[in-house]
Structure formats: structure tokens, C-alpha cells
Design a protein around this motif. Structure first.
Motif, PDB file in Angstrom:
ATOM      1  N   ARG A 135     -36.137  -2.794  -3.664  1.00  0.00           N
ATOM      2  CA  ARG A 135     -35.459  -1.796  -4.502  1.00  0.00           C
ATOM      3  C   ARG A 135     -34.017  -2.189  -4.821  1.00  0.00           C
ATOM      4  NH1 ARG A 135     -37.987   3.378  -4.519  1.00  0.00           N
ATOM      5  NH2 ARG A 135     -36.409   3.798  -6.090  1.00  0.00           N
ATOM      6  N   GLY A 136     -33.603  -3.386  -4.370  1.00  0.00           N
ATOM      7  CA  GLY A 136     -32.273  -3.888  -4.704  1.00  0.00           C
ATOM      8  C   GLY A 136     -31.200  -3.657  -3.653  1.00  0.00           C
ATOM      9  N   PHE A 137     -31.599  -3.203  -2.464  1.00  0.00           N
ATOM     10  CA  PHE A 137     -30.647  -2.977  -1.384  1.00  0.00           C
ATOM     11  C   PHE A 137     -30.712  -4.142  -0.413  1.00  0.00           C
ATOM     12  CE2 PHE A 137     -31.828   1.140  -3.065  1.00  0.00           C
ATOM     13  CZ  PHE A 137     -30.594   1.757  -3.230  1.00  0.00           C
ATOM     14  N   ASN A 138     -29.702  -4.268   0.432  1.00  0.00           N
ATOM     15  CA  ASN A 138     -29.672  -5.342   1.420  1.00  0.00           C
ATOM     16  C   ASN A 138     -29.331  -4.761   2.795  1.00  0.00           C
ATOM     17  OD1 ASN A 138     -29.820  -7.896   2.491  1.00  0.00           O
ATOM     18  ND2 ASN A 138     -27.699  -8.400   1.980  1.00  0.00           N
ATOM     19  N   PRO A 139     -30.291  -4.046   3.406  1.00  0.00           N
ATOM     20  CA  PRO A 139     -29.989  -3.404   4.689  1.00  0.00           C
ATOM     21  C   PRO A 139     -29.766  -4.417   5.805  1.00  0.00           C
ATOM     22  CG  PRO A 139     -32.339  -3.261   4.206  1.00  0.00           C
ATOM     23  CD  PRO A 139     -31.674  -3.847   2.994  1.00  0.00           C
ATOM     24  N   ALA A 140     -28.825  -4.076   6.688  1.00  0.00           N
ATOM     25  CA  ALA A 140     -28.517  -4.942   7.829  1.00  0.00           C
ATOM     26  C   ALA A 140     -29.617  -4.886   8.882  1.00  0.00           C
ATOM     27  CB  ALA A 140     -27.188  -4.529   8.450  1.00  0.00           C
ATOM     28  N   ASP A 141     -30.294  -3.726   8.975  1.00  0.00           N
ATOM     29  CA  ASP A 141     -31.345  -3.572   9.984  1.00  0.00           C
ATOM     30  C   ASP A 141     -32.283  -2.444   9.573  1.00  0.00           C
ATOM     31  OD1 ASP A 141     -30.045  -1.176  10.604  1.00  0.00           O
ATOM     32  OD2 ASP A 141     -29.181  -1.924  12.463  1.00  0.00           O
ATOM     33  N   ASP A 142     -33.239  -2.136  10.443  1.00  0.00           N
ATOM     34  CA  ASP A 142     -34.228  -1.102  10.126  1.00  0.00           C
ATOM     35  C   ASP A 142     -33.608   0.294  10.089  1.00  0.00           C
ATOM     36  OD1 ASP A 142     -35.266   0.158  13.100  1.00  0.00           O
ATOM     37  OD2 ASP A 142     -34.256  -1.779  13.106  1.00  0.00           O
ATOM     38  N   ASN A 143     -32.513   0.526  10.798  1.00  0.00           N
ATOM     39  CA  ASN A 143     -31.856   1.838  10.757  1.00  0.00           C
ATOM     40  C   ASN A 143     -31.312   2.122   9.360  1.00  0.00           C
ATOM     41  OD1 ASN A 143     -32.073   2.364  13.685  1.00  0.00           O
ATOM     42  ND2 ASN A 143     -30.687   0.628  13.829  1.00  0.00           N
ATOM     43  N   GLU A 144     -30.636   1.139   8.784  1.00  0.00           N
ATOM     44  CA  GLU A 144     -30.111   1.285   7.432  1.00  0.00           C
ATOM     45  C   GLU A 144     -31.249   1.370   6.421  1.00  0.00           C
ATOM     46  OE1 GLU A 144     -26.973  -0.852   4.314  1.00  0.00           O
ATOM     47  OE2 GLU A 144     -27.272  -1.723   6.308  1.00  0.00           O
ATOM     48  N   ALA A 145     -32.289   0.561   6.602  1.00  0.00           N
ATOM     49  CA  ALA A 145     -33.440   0.597   5.694  1.00  0.00           C
ATOM     50  C   ALA A 145     -34.099   1.975   5.708  1.00  0.00           C
ATOM     51  CB  ALA A 145     -34.454  -0.478   6.074  1.00  0.00           C
ATOM     52  N   ASP A 146     -34.234   2.563   6.885  1.00  0.00           N
ATOM     53  CA  ASP A 146     -34.828   3.907   6.984  1.00  0.00           C
ATOM     54  C   ASP A 146     -33.962   4.941   6.278  1.00  0.00           C
ATOM     55  OD1 ASP A 146     -36.929   2.848   8.409  1.00  0.00           O
ATOM     56  OD2 ASP A 146     -36.346   3.712  10.335  1.00  0.00           O
ATOM     57  N   ALA A 147     -32.641   4.854   6.436  1.00  0.00           N
ATOM     58  CA  ALA A 147     -31.750   5.803   5.765  1.00  0.00           C
ATOM     59  C   ALA A 147     -31.852   5.667   4.249  1.00  0.00           C
ATOM     60  CB  ALA A 147     -30.317   5.591   6.235  1.00  0.00           C
ATOM     61  N   ILE A 148     -31.925   4.449   3.768  1.00  0.00           N
ATOM     62  CA  ILE A 148     -32.096   4.214   2.324  1.00  0.00           C
ATOM     63  C   ILE A 148     -33.414   4.837   1.858  1.00  0.00           C
ATOM     64  CG2 ILE A 148     -32.526   2.430   0.577  1.00  0.00           C
ATOM     65  CD1 ILE A 148     -30.565   0.633   2.289  1.00  0.00           C
ATOM     66  N   ALA A 149     -34.481   4.625   2.634  1.00  0.00           N
ATOM     67  CA  ALA A 149     -35.792   5.181   2.278  1.00  0.00           C
ATOM     68  C   ALA A 149     -35.756   6.710   2.240  1.00  0.00           C
ATOM     69  CB  ALA A 149     -36.857   4.694   3.259  1.00  0.00           C
ATOM     70  N   ILE A 150     -35.061   7.317   3.187  1.00  0.00           N
ATOM     71  CA  ILE A 150     -34.941   8.787   3.216  1.00  0.00           C
ATOM     72  C   ILE A 150     -34.208   9.265   1.972  1.00  0.00           C
ATOM     73  CG2 ILE A 150     -33.909  10.755   4.437  1.00  0.00           C
ATOM     74  CD1 ILE A 150     -34.227   8.968   7.033  1.00  0.00           C
ATOM     75  N   LEU A 151     -33.110   8.595   1.637  1.00  0.00           N
ATOM     76  CA  LEU A 151     -32.338   8.979   0.455  1.00  0.00           C
ATOM     77  C   LEU A 151     -33.169   8.843  -0.820  1.00  0.00           C
ATOM     78  CD1 LEU A 151     -29.621   9.906  -0.729  1.00  0.00           C
ATOM     79  CD2 LEU A 151     -29.025   7.478  -0.946  1.00  0.00           C
ATOM     80  N   LEU A 152     -33.863   7.732  -0.964  1.00  0.00           N
ATOM     81  CA  LEU A 152     -34.692   7.535  -2.159  1.00  0.00           C
ATOM     82  C   LEU A 152     -35.812   8.574  -2.218  1.00  0.00           C
ATOM     83  CD1 LEU A 152     -34.829   3.640  -2.289  1.00  0.00           C
ATOM     84  CD2 LEU A 152     -33.422   5.190  -3.673  1.00  0.00           C
TER      85      LEU A 152
END
Length: 162
Positions: A135-152
Motif C-alpha cells: 500500500r506504499g508504506f514502509n513499516p519498521a515492524d509488525d506493530n507499525e504495520a498493524d497500526a497502519i492496517a487499523i487506520l486503513l
């Protein structure tokens, strides 16, 4: 005559834990994300992690807000007792912070987040990171990836809190 531009709501999404993942869409539509550690130092009292979380929420609200809605990963099972205690404490701070300021909040089940992001309700951590990168993001780890997923999820499904 020019059309008025729509003002977006500022939305905060959180993956609560000692390392908390966060993502925020501000009123201009800019999405920012990252992680923040609430690991106590050896000299901290038991409540310092929660005071730091409260101060962090207030600072995010000041810098990118006002926050108009908060979504968080609703975890029903933890691998360990300590993780469950930390999650419960952070959740208590988050919900009381929201109540004091009139900011609505909503938990989103883990399976719902994973299915929306990756297509599988039981996706592993790497699949969530990969989904965020697609989706064009560059998460540092799974915690950030999960937060991005929640926001989307909140943006794309119109969340549920108003």
C-alpha cells in the motif's frame, strides 16, 4: 465559484503494547506512522509507562489533532501474563483519556484487521508488513504495520465511531 474543500477527521490507530504501533491521518489527509516504546527503565515505578503513554497521547493530539476518533487492536488472547497486564493498563489509559476529552474510540478485532489488510484473518506478522508495503508504506515492524492496517480499515470501511 469554488467548491469548499472537505476537512477530514483526524484519526489515530494504535496497536497497544510495550512497543506501541501508531498511525494517524491528520485533517489534511496526511498519514504518518511509527512505533513508540513504553518500556520502563530500571528506576521507574510501576505507573511510569502509563504516565508516559498519557503524555504521548496528549502530545500527538496537540501536534496532529485534535484527534476526532481512535481505533485500536482489540486483543482477546495474549501469549503471556505480562503482555496482558500491559495491554490492559494501556487500554485503561486510552479509554479514560478519550472519555475525558470526548474522543470516541473503538476496538477492532485482530481477525478483522488481518483479513482487511491481507485477505486472511490469521495472517502472520510478515504478511501484515508485506500488506502495508504493498500500500506504499514502509513499516519498521509488525506493530507499525498493524497500526497502519487499523487506520486503513477505519478509513476504508468508515470505521464505526463518529
Amino acid at each position: 465559484m469554488t467548491q469548499p474543500t472537505e476537512t477530514l477527521r483526524s484519526i489515530l490507530a494504535l496497536d497497544l503494547g510495550t512497543t506501541t504501533g501508531w498511525a494517524i491521518r491528520d485533517f489534511d489527509g496526511l498519514i504518518t506512522s511509527g512505533t513508540v516504546s513504553f518500556k520502563p527503565s530500571r528506576y521507574d515505578g510501576g505507573g511510569m509507562r502509563y504516565l508516559r503513554f498519557t503524555n504521548w497521547l496528549t502530545e500527538i493530539d496537540r501536534l496532529s489533532g485534535p484527534i476526532e476518533a481512535i481505533y485500536f487492536e482489540e486483543v482477546r488472547r495474549h501469549a503471556g501474563t505480562d503482555a496482558a497486564h500491559v495491554y490492559g493498563g494501556l487500554l485503561a489509559v486510552l479509554t479514560s483519556w478519550g472519555e475525558l476529552r470526548g474522543v470516541p474510540y473503538q476496538g477492532v478485532p485482530v481477525g478483522t484487521i488481518k483479513k482487511h489488510a491481507s485477505g486472511k484473518g490469521n495472517a502472520p506478522k510478515q504478511a501484515m508488513i508485506d500488506a502495508a508495503r504493498k500500500r506504499g508504506f514502509n513499516p519498521a515492524d509488525d506493530n507499525e504495520a498493524d497500526a497502519i492496517a487499523i487506520l486503513l480499515w477505519a478509513i476504508e470501511t468508515n470505521g464505526g465511531v463518529a
